[in-house]
Motif scaffolding. Structure first.
Motif, PDB file in Angstrom:
ATOM      1  N   ASP A 158       4.291  40.002  43.143  1.00  0.00           N
ATOM      2  CA  ASP A 158       3.995  39.807  44.417  1.00  0.00           C
ATOM      3  C   ASP A 158       5.120  39.195  45.285  1.00  0.00           C
ATOM      4  N   ARG A 159       6.363  40.031  44.928  1.00  0.00           N
ATOM      5  CA  ARG A 159       7.535  39.667  45.603  1.00  0.00           C
ATOM      6  C   ARG A 159       8.399  40.722  46.203  1.00  0.00           C
ATOM      7  N   LEU A 160       7.803  41.951  46.248  1.00  0.00           N
ATOM      8  CA  LEU A 160       8.374  43.415  46.740  1.00  0.00           C
ATOM      9  C   LEU A 160       9.327  43.056  48.000  1.00  0.00           C
ATOM     10  N   PRO A 161       8.779  42.641  48.995  1.00  0.00           N
ATOM     11  CA  PRO A 161       9.464  42.740  50.358  1.00  0.00           C
ATOM     12  C   PRO A 161      10.629  41.710  50.164  1.00  0.00           C
ATOM     13  N   GLU A 162      10.352  40.462  49.407  1.00  0.00           N
ATOM     14  CA  GLU A 162      11.446  39.555  49.499  1.00  0.00           C
ATOM     15  C   GLU A 162      12.647  39.798  48.424  1.00  0.00           C
ATOM     16  N   THR A 163      12.351  40.774  47.707  1.00  0.00           N
ATOM     17  CA  THR A 163      13.461  40.785  46.519  1.00  0.00           C
ATOM     18  C   THR A 163      13.959  42.477  46.628  1.00  0.00           C
ATOM     19  N   ILE A 164      13.345  43.466  47.450  1.00  0.00           N
ATOM     20  CA  ILE A 164      13.847  44.632  47.460  1.00  0.00           C
ATOM     21  C   ILE A 164      15.028  44.927  47.915  1.00  0.00           C
ATOM     22  N   ASP A 165      15.635  44.141  48.933  1.00  0.00           N
ATOM     23  CA  ASP A 165      16.936  44.199  49.178  1.00  0.00           C
ATOM     24  C   ASP A 165      18.044  43.956  48.298  1.00  0.00           C
ATOM     25  N   ASN A 166      17.656  42.978  47.285  1.00  0.00           N
ATOM     26  CA  ASN A 166      18.501  42.777  46.190  1.00  0.00           C
ATOM     27  C   ASN A 166      18.346  43.875  45.085  1.00  0.00           C
ATOM     28  N   ILE A 167      17.602  44.692  44.985  1.00  0.00           N
ATOM     29  CA  ILE A 167      17.592  45.673  43.857  1.00  0.00           C
ATOM     30  C   ILE A 167      18.991  46.556  43.674  1.00  0.00           C
ATOM     31  N   PRO A 168      19.703  46.929  44.678  1.00  0.00           N
ATOM     32  CA  PRO A 168      21.052  47.507  44.414  1.00  0.00           C
ATOM     33  C   PRO A 168      21.955  46.997  43.890  1.00  0.00           C
ATOM     34  N   PHE A 169      21.988  45.503  44.196  1.00  0.00           N
ATOM     35  CA  PHE A 169      22.667  44.534  43.722  1.00  0.00           C
ATOM     36  C   PHE A 169      22.541  44.270  42.282  1.00  0.00           C
ATOM     37  N   VAL A 170      21.405  44.144  41.956  1.00  0.00           N
ATOM     38  CA  VAL A 170      20.790  43.749  40.589  1.00  0.00           C
ATOM     39  C   VAL A 170      21.267  45.201  39.707  1.00  0.00           C
ATOM     40  N   MET A 171      21.030  46.369  40.112  1.00  0.00           N
ATOM     41  CA  MET A 171      21.175  47.514  39.275  1.00  0.00           C
ATOM     42  C   MET A 171      22.817  47.682  39.103  1.00  0.00           C
ATOM     43  N   ARG A 172      23.373  47.307  40.208  1.00  0.00           N
ATOM     44  CA  ARG A 172      24.852  47.504  40.121  1.00  0.00           C
ATOM     45  C   ARG A 172      25.635  46.136  40.654  1.00  0.00           C
ATOM     46  N   PRO A 173      25.769  45.545  39.533  1.00  0.00           N
ATOM     47  CA  PRO A 173      26.378  43.951  39.695  1.00  0.00           C
ATOM     48  C   PRO A 173      27.902  43.975  39.929  1.00  0.00           C
ATOM     49  N   ARG A 174      28.498  43.194  40.382  1.00  0.00           N
ATOM     50  CA  ARG A 174      30.000  43.337  40.424  1.00  0.00           C
ATOM     51  C   ARG A 174      30.660  43.193  38.735  1.00  0.00           C
ATOM     52  N   ASN A 175      31.449  44.084  38.543  1.00  0.00           N
ATOM     53  CA  ASN A 175      32.037  44.202  37.565  1.00  0.00           C
ATOM     54  C   ASN A 175      31.288  44.658  36.377  1.00  0.00           C
ATOM     55  N   GLY A 176      30.064  45.325  36.701  1.00  0.00           N
ATOM     56  CA  GLY A 176      29.104  46.173  35.946  1.00  0.00           C
ATOM     57  C   GLY A 176      29.805  47.092  35.185  1.00  0.00           C
ATOM     58  N   PRO A 177      29.163  47.460  33.942  1.00  0.00           N
ATOM     59  CA  PRO A 177      29.583  48.591  33.312  1.00  0.00           C
ATOM     60  C   PRO A 177      28.927  50.094  33.721  1.00  0.00           C
ATOM     61  N   ASP A 178      28.242  50.081  34.700  1.00  0.00           N
ATOM     62  CA  ASP A 178      27.652  51.351  34.926  1.00  0.00           C
ATOM     63  C   ASP A 178      27.747  51.997  36.228  1.00  0.00           C
ATOM     64  N   GLN A 179      29.217  51.667  36.930  1.00  0.00           N
ATOM     65  CA  GLN A 179      29.262  52.272  38.072  1.00  0.00           C
ATOM     66  C   GLN A 179      29.654  53.563  37.995  1.00  0.00           C
ATOM     67  N   THR A 180      29.097  54.751  38.629  1.00  0.00           N
ATOM     68  CA  THR A 180      29.093  55.970  38.655  1.00  0.00           C
ATOM     69  C   THR A 180      29.858  56.710  39.871  1.00  0.00           C
ATOM     70  N   ARG A 181      29.962  56.001  40.881  1.00  0.00           N
ATOM     71  CA  ARG A 181      30.631  56.742  42.038  1.00  0.00           C
ATOM     72  C   ARG A 181      31.998  56.185  42.238  1.00  0.00           C
ATOM     73  N   CYS A 182      32.766  56.400  43.363  1.00  0.00           N
ATOM     74  CA  CYS A 182      34.161  56.076  43.663  1.00  0.00           C
ATOM     75  C   CYS A 182      34.151  54.656  43.667  1.00  0.00           C
ATOM     76  N   CYS A 183      33.052  53.900  43.966  1.00  0.00           N
ATOM     77  CA  CYS A 183      33.284  52.394  44.078  1.00  0.00           C
ATOM     78  C   CYS A 183      31.856  51.979  43.924  1.00  0.00           C
ATOM     79  N   ILE A 184      31.775  50.547  44.040  1.00  0.00           N
ATOM     80  CA  ILE A 184      30.612  49.950  43.744  1.00  0.00           C
ATOM     81  C   ILE A 184      29.741  50.147  44.949  1.00  0.00           C
TER      82      ILE A 184
END
Length: 484
Positions: free
Chosen positions: A27-53
């Motif tokens: 029950d927190r979709l609107p409140e947290t949805i903007d964070n999903i890209p950052f959760v899936m691609r955190p700074r210094n994370g191992p899964d970067q796939t493009r030219c930059c984070i």
């Protein structure tokens, strides 16, 4: 069996759906949805796939928008927060056509498809490549051949005649995968879909190694239905047997744990299709028709409508297994919400045009929901199966539909099947030639995806492995469905 660890694009699709579902259940979709890209691609994370984070996160944002059901081409203001779109989707988003959408910033802008002389060229004396070219596009310099792109017509004769196989075809994956040439480069070199040609098969989406072609999901609408007080029925396509370890009895239990009130095998509807299509085949042969094609593949039926209308009179008028199963479901419970679970992206388009089908989820989306809910199919108890026949359960693999219809026809008419295992414009032209010319058979089974439904754009498992599991399950099932 999952493709998740073998294909990062698949993993991204699953990850986005899983994060959206998890936030919805909390029950927190609107409140947290903007964070999903950052959760899936955190700074210094191992899964970067493009030219930059930052590009990774920007594309994840676009993928989330498509997962909410929106068309990316309609989003003109990048400053709109995902929260606002999520609130809109929770309030009034309903499925609509087209179901495919292109993320322009994800598109790699691949080079134009062409033939290319590789370093394997030996500059041989025979010069078969030049001799085979009717357009004077091949010349020799510095001991090797060269192709003049301005003269080349991509006929491929040089490729065929090179004794060293040194001339290779450089394809654009999405364009090469499309069976009806509906995807092309726009003025900026990025992929565009011509929806006047598109049959919604999703093969371009599956083929693009950059994940630029996306589908507009209906997962949020299904989650809302499952959370409501309404009765919800899962219509499970036969190909699902090959997607999860544990077998269909455990899959049924897993789906009920996910929130579905009822689970019905679409193989039961396939038995209805087989019976009706067999009757239609016998009638058509009696009146002198040269041949009849199957009608259960929606992408093929759409291809006929858009690209080969003269074939339309030869397409069976029988409805698909999805439709007949939805009909059986509504007969049992007129108020139920029918959700088709299948391997086929084109089923979304069919569902939009069928009032008996409310929503469509792909196997990928189902797998993402099960993972997000922590449901392991193998650990589930076995549920009781319905009375679908083995022939109906075999619809998912190439040859299965024709075999089922042939079984229903029995000895009333000689069935001589022809198989189109992977649709293309060439296959359509071949079938069109049968209208006025000789036809080697009288029942043409057409599968848009190679291998049948197990090769659909929304599957989790590799087609050949899934086909073996489906065939094993079908062979172990009874064939007790009558023609009556």
């Amino acid at each position: 069996m999952s493709l998740q660890n073998k294909n990062m694009v698949c993993a991204l699709r699953l990850g986005v759906i899983g994060h959206i579902a998890q936030a919805f259940w909390e029950d927190r979709l609107p409140e947290t949805i903007d964070n999903i890209p950052f959760v899936m691609r955190p700074r210094n994370g191992p899964d970067q796939t493009r030219c930059c984070i930052y590009k990774d996160r920007a594309i994840l944002r676009e993928r989330i928008i498509a997962a909410l059901g929106f068309r990316l081409e309609d989003q003109t203001d990048d400053s709109v927060p995902l929260r606002q779109l999520a609130e809109q989707a929770l309030e009034d988003q309903t499925p609509n056509w087209p179901i495919l959408t292109v993320c322009d910033i994800a598109c790699h802008g691949c080079m134009k498809a062409r033939y290319f002389v590789s370093d394997a060229c030996q500059g041989c004396v025979a010069r078969s490549c030049a001799g085979s070219c009717r357009f004077g596009a091949i010349s020799f310099a510095q001991g090797r051949s060269y192709i003049d792109a301005n003269k080349c017509r991509n006929c491929g004769q040089c490729h065929e005649h090179c004794p060293y196989q040194a001339i290779v075809r450089l394809n654009v994956p999405c364009e090469a995968a499309c069976p009806v040439q509906a995807i092309h480069k726009g003025p900026d070199g990025r992929a565009e879909i011509d929806f006047d040609k598109c049959t919604s098969c999703g093969r371009c989406m599956r083929a693009c190694p950059f994940g630029a072609v996306m589908e507009r999901s209906e997962v949020l609408e299904v989650l809302l239905a499952l959370r409501s007080e309404a009765h919800v029925t899962a219509l499970v396509a036969p190909a699902m047997v090959g997607q999860f370890k544990g077998g269909l009895p455990r899959i049924i239990t897993a789906l009920k744990a996910l929130g579905f009130d009822e689970v019905m095998e679409v193989a039961a509807g396939a038995d209805v299709t087989s019976r009706k299509e067999a009757e239609e085949f016998v009638e058509r042969m009696a009146r002198g028709d040269k041949f009849m094609t199957t009608s259960c593949c929606p992408a093929y039926v759409e291809a006929v409508r858009r690209h080969a209308p003269n074939l339309a009179p030869f397409v069976s008028s029988t409805r698909t297994p999805m439709h007949y199963t939805a009909e059986l479901s509504r007969e049992a419970n007129p108020e139920t919400i029918n959700v088709f679970l299948g391997p086929c992206v084109a089923k979304r388009t069919e569902g939009l045009n069928d009032p008996l089908v409310d929503f469509v989820l792909t196997f990928e989306e189902v797998g993402a929901l099960l993972d997000a809910r922590g449901i392991n199919v193998e650990n589930c108890e076995e549920a009781e199966l319905g009375n679908a026949s083995g022939a109906g359960r075999g619809y998912a693999i190439s040859g299965g539909v024709a075999a089922a219809v042939r079984k229903m026809v029995d000895d009333r008419e000689a069935v001589r099947p022809i198989f189109v295992n992977g649709l293309s414009l060439q296959a359509l032209r071949k079938m069109q030639s049968y209208i006025d010319g000789a036809c080697p058979g009288n029942l043409i089974e057409v599968m848009t995806c190679v291998g049948g439904c197990v090769g659909g754009a929304g599957v989790l498992a590799e087609a050949d492995k899934a086909a073996r599991l489906v065939d094993r399950f079908a062979q172990s099932s009874p064939d007790s469905v009558s023609r009556d």
